[in-house]
Motif scaffolding. Structure first.
Motif, mmCIF file in Angstrom:
data_model
loop_
_atom_site.group_PDB
_atom_site.id
_atom_site.type_symbol
_atom_site.label_atom_id
_atom_site.label_comp_id
_atom_site.label_asym_id
_atom_site.label_seq_id
_atom_site.Cartn_x
_atom_site.Cartn_y
_atom_site.Cartn_z
ATOM 1 N N ALA A 182 63.320 43.565 34.740
ATOM 2 C CA ALA A 182 62.386 42.239 35.715
ATOM 3 C C ALA A 182 61.813 41.190 34.892
ATOM 4 C CB ALA A 182 61.883 42.589 36.590
ATOM 5 N N CYS A 183 60.957 41.856 34.055
ATOM 6 C CA CYS A 183 59.785 41.402 32.800
ATOM 7 C C CYS A 183 60.727 40.866 32.445
ATOM 8 C CB CYS A 183 58.604 42.569 32.339
ATOM 9 S SG CYS A 183 57.070 42.940 33.936
ATOM 10 N N LEU A 184 62.080 41.521 31.064
ATOM 11 C CA LEU A 184 62.073 40.115 30.607
ATOM 12 C C LEU A 184 63.124 40.035 30.616
ATOM 13 C CD1 LEU A 184 63.823 40.878 27.647
ATOM 14 C CD2 LEU A 184 65.025 42.654 28.495
ATOM 15 N N ALA A 185 63.882 39.297 32.060
ATOM 16 C CA ALA A 185 64.580 38.819 32.765
ATOM 17 C C ALA A 185 63.529 37.453 32.946
ATOM 18 C CB ALA A 185 64.592 38.625 33.766
ATOM 19 N N GLU A 186 62.290 37.436 33.178
ATOM 20 C CA GLU A 186 61.780 36.657 33.285
ATOM 21 C C GLU A 186 60.785 36.283 31.666
ATOM 22 O OE1 GLU A 186 59.829 35.184 36.215
ATOM 23 O OE2 GLU A 186 60.981 35.288 36.890
ATOM 24 N N GLY A 187 61.388 36.608 31.520
ATOM 25 C CA GLY A 187 61.053 35.939 29.169
ATOM 26 C C GLY A 187 61.936 34.767 29.347
ATOM 27 N N VAL A 188 63.396 35.621 28.911
ATOM 28 C CA VAL A 188 64.475 34.869 28.815
ATOM 29 C C VAL A 188 64.323 33.679 29.889
ATOM 30 C CG1 VAL A 188 66.572 35.522 29.268
ATOM 31 C CG2 VAL A 188 65.975 36.958 28.650
ATOM 32 N N ALA A 189 64.595 33.953 31.239
ATOM 33 C CA ALA A 189 63.661 32.547 32.203
ATOM 34 C C ALA A 189 63.217 31.504 32.067
ATOM 35 C CB ALA A 189 64.163 32.663 33.217
ATOM 36 N N THR A 190 62.132 31.604 31.147
ATOM 37 C CA THR A 190 60.846 30.824 30.657
ATOM 38 C C THR A 190 61.087 30.206 29.271
ATOM 39 O OG1 THR A 190 59.598 32.222 31.729
ATOM 40 C CG2 THR A 190 58.436 30.403 31.345
ATOM 41 N N PHE A 191 62.135 30.413 28.815
ATOM 42 C CA PHE A 191 62.366 30.551 27.251
ATOM 43 C C PHE A 191 63.179 29.093 27.583
ATOM 44 C CE2 PHE A 191 65.487 31.212 24.106
ATOM 45 C CZ PHE A 191 64.788 31.575 22.426
ATOM 46 N N GLY A 192 64.465 29.828 28.141
ATOM 47 C CA GLY A 192 65.543 29.068 28.395
ATOM 48 C C GLY A 192 65.141 27.412 29.218
ATOM 49 N N LEU A 193 63.664 27.753 29.728
ATOM 50 C CA LEU A 193 63.491 26.636 30.970
ATOM 51 C C LEU A 193 63.209 25.205 29.685
ATOM 52 C CD1 LEU A 193 62.742 25.116 33.310
ATOM 53 C CD2 LEU A 193 61.175 26.300 32.988
ATOM 54 N N LEU A 194 61.889 26.284 29.483
ATOM 55 C CA LEU A 194 60.796 25.935 27.938
ATOM 56 C C LEU A 194 62.492 25.231 26.606
ATOM 57 C CD1 LEU A 194 58.355 24.628 28.014
ATOM 58 C CD2 LEU A 194 58.888 26.644 29.258
ATOM 59 N N LEU A 195 62.958 25.993 26.844
ATOM 60 C CA LEU A 195 64.037 25.219 25.637
ATOM 61 C C LEU A 195 64.691 23.936 26.337
ATOM 62 C CD1 LEU A 195 64.473 26.706 22.308
ATOM 63 C CD2 LEU A 195 66.707 27.343 23.322
ATOM 64 N N GLY A 244 58.771 36.587 48.012
ATOM 65 C CA GLY A 244 58.293 37.386 47.860
ATOM 66 C C GLY A 244 57.756 38.095 46.357
ATOM 67 N N ILE A 245 56.679 38.364 45.823
ATOM 68 C CA ILE A 245 56.327 39.207 44.215
ATOM 69 C C ILE A 245 55.091 39.801 45.267
ATOM 70 C CG2 ILE A 245 55.743 37.680 43.073
ATOM 71 C CD1 ILE A 245 56.892 39.752 40.567
ATOM 72 N N ALA A 246 54.914 41.034 44.671
ATOM 73 C CA ALA A 246 53.850 42.374 45.283
ATOM 74 C C ALA A 246 53.170 41.993 43.633
ATOM 75 C CB ALA A 246 54.317 43.212 45.329
ATOM 76 N N PRO A 247 51.179 41.605 43.925
ATOM 77 C CA PRO A 247 50.819 41.868 43.193
ATOM 78 C C PRO A 247 51.185 42.362 42.052
ATOM 79 C CG PRO A 247 49.802 41.696 45.319
ATOM 80 C CD PRO A 247 50.990 41.933 45.394
ATOM 81 N N SER A 248 51.636 43.467 42.615
ATOM 82 C CA SER A 248 51.384 44.689 41.394
ATOM 83 C C SER A 248 52.842 43.856 40.189
ATOM 84 C CB SER A 248 51.912 46.324 41.898
ATOM 85 O OG SER A 248 52.754 45.910 42.569
ATOM 86 N N SER A 249 53.739 43.299 40.736
ATOM 87 C CA SER A 249 54.579 43.037 39.583
ATOM 88 C C SER A 249 54.252 42.030 38.940
ATOM 89 C CB SER A 249 55.769 43.027 40.718
ATOM 90 O OG SER A 249 56.453 44.385 41.367
ATOM 91 N N ALA A 250 52.939 41.360 39.761
ATOM 92 C CA ALA A 250 52.852 39.908 38.852
ATOM 93 C C ALA A 250 52.309 39.520 37.538
ATOM 94 C CB ALA A 250 51.817 39.271 39.682
ATOM 95 N N PRO A 251 51.348 40.534 36.915
ATOM 96 C CA PRO A 251 50.781 40.959 35.718
ATOM 97 C C PRO A 251 51.618 40.944 35.161
ATOM 98 C CG PRO A 251 49.923 41.673 36.777
ATOM 99 C CD PRO A 251 50.694 41.311 37.614
ATOM 100 N N GLY A 252 53.217 41.590 34.471
ATOM 101 C CA GLY A 252 53.823 41.934 34.024
ATOM 102 C C GLY A 252 54.667 40.227 34.009
ATOM 103 N N PHE A 253 55.034 39.577 34.999
ATOM 104 C CA PHE A 253 55.723 38.900 35.243
ATOM 105 C C PHE A 253 55.134 37.348 34.349
ATOM 106 C CE2 PHE A 253 59.546 38.681 38.840
ATOM 107 C CZ PHE A 253 59.241 39.755 38.219
ATOM 108 N N VAL A 254 53.382 37.316 34.068
ATOM 109 C CA VAL A 254 53.002 36.637 33.833
ATOM 110 C C VAL A 254 52.986 36.511 32.409
ATOM 111 C CG1 VAL A 254 51.006 35.163 33.963
ATOM 112 C CG2 VAL A 254 51.457 35.817 36.010
ATOM 113 N N LEU A 255 53.227 37.842 31.777
ATOM 114 C CA LEU A 255 52.428 37.915 30.885
ATOM 115 C C LEU A 255 53.849 37.294 29.652
ATOM 116 C CD1 LEU A 255 51.146 38.643 28.067
ATOM 117 C CD2 LEU A 255 51.932 41.359 28.616
ATOM 118 N N ALA A 256 54.681 37.518 30.339
ATOM 119 C CA ALA A 256 56.617 37.708 30.102
ATOM 120 C C ALA A 256 56.597 36.194 29.735
ATOM 121 C CB ALA A 256 57.361 38.605 30.787
#
Length: 228
Positions: free
Chosen positions: A124-137, A184-196
């Motif tokens: 899931a965190c890798l997916a967020e990195g890929v999604a944001t990479f593509g968005l910014l590109l 929604g997203i649980a607070p415990s999952s949020a830091p990994g998403f933001v970092l990615a």
């Protein structure tokens, strides 16, 4: 345009974006009869349409970032100062919270909530990195006249091809922590998403620089990215 007007555009645009994402998720879940695929499709279509409209409305006012990761890249490129980027992020985060609360109010839900929807794992965190990479590109490379539909299309595709359903936005993560609904997203999952997301944004900038011609030291900085 004066900074306070840019911040108003960023805050209002982000609030409306989160109201669209969360509100359409609530409506989709209520009408889909337990069919998660139909609910996600409805949520996707509403988000794509709303995002396209919001970019068109606010691009000329503030660049229509609606996303701290986008403002972060604008700072790295020298098109926003550090104080401007922080101000943009503050407006975006505030808008995200208000937008989620607005969605709750429209559907008669408790205004203040915390999500219990855990989105765990490296994938899931890798997916967020890929999604944001593509968005910014897309933002950095899209022709100016086609930026809005291309950004909206990328986010819509990301809802389906990423394991995280493509948040791609730290402000969206904050807002969606505050809703115990379909999106929604649980607070415990949020830091990994933001970092990615920030890693993905920085990687997109690095790749974009590989495509840019070398500049002479006296050359002016690049133009400001003008979309989400």
């Amino acid at each position: 345009m004066a900074l306070h007007r840019k911040l108003l555009a960023e805050g209002l645009g982000t609030a409306l974006l989160l109201a669209i994402v969360v509100g359409s998720g609530v409506m989709a879940q209520r009408l889909a009869g337990g069919n998660a695929a139909i609910a996600l499709l409805a949520n996707t279509l509403a988000t794509v349409a709303g995002l396209y409209v919001l970019i068109e409305l606010f691009a000329a006012a503030s660049g229509a970032h609606f996303n701290p990761a986008v403002s972060f890249v604008a700072w790295l490129r020298g098109t926003l100062s550090a104080s401007e980027a922080l101000s943009y992020a503050g407006a975006q985060l505030t808008g995200a919270v208000l937008g989620v609360w607005l969605a709750h109010a429209m559907f008669g839900l408790d205004i203040v909530q915390w999500s219990a929807k855990v989105r765990p794992g490296f994938g899931a965190c890798l997916a967020e990195g890929v999604a944001t990479f593509g968005l910014l590109l897309v933002i950095l490379r899209a022709p100016a006249s086609r930026g809005a539909p291309m950004v909206a299309a990328w986010i819509g595709a990301g809802y389906w091809f990423t394991a995280s359903t493509s948040f791609a936005n730290p402000a969206a993560v904050l807002g969606r922590m505050l809703t115990d609904t379909f999106t929604g997203i649980a607070p415990s999952s949020a830091p990994g998403f933001v970092l990615a997301e920030f890693i993905g944004a920085a990687a997109a900038l690095a790749v974009q620089r590989l495509f840019e011609p070398a500049r002479r030291p006296s050359s002016p900085p690049d133009a400001v990215p003008t979309h989400v």
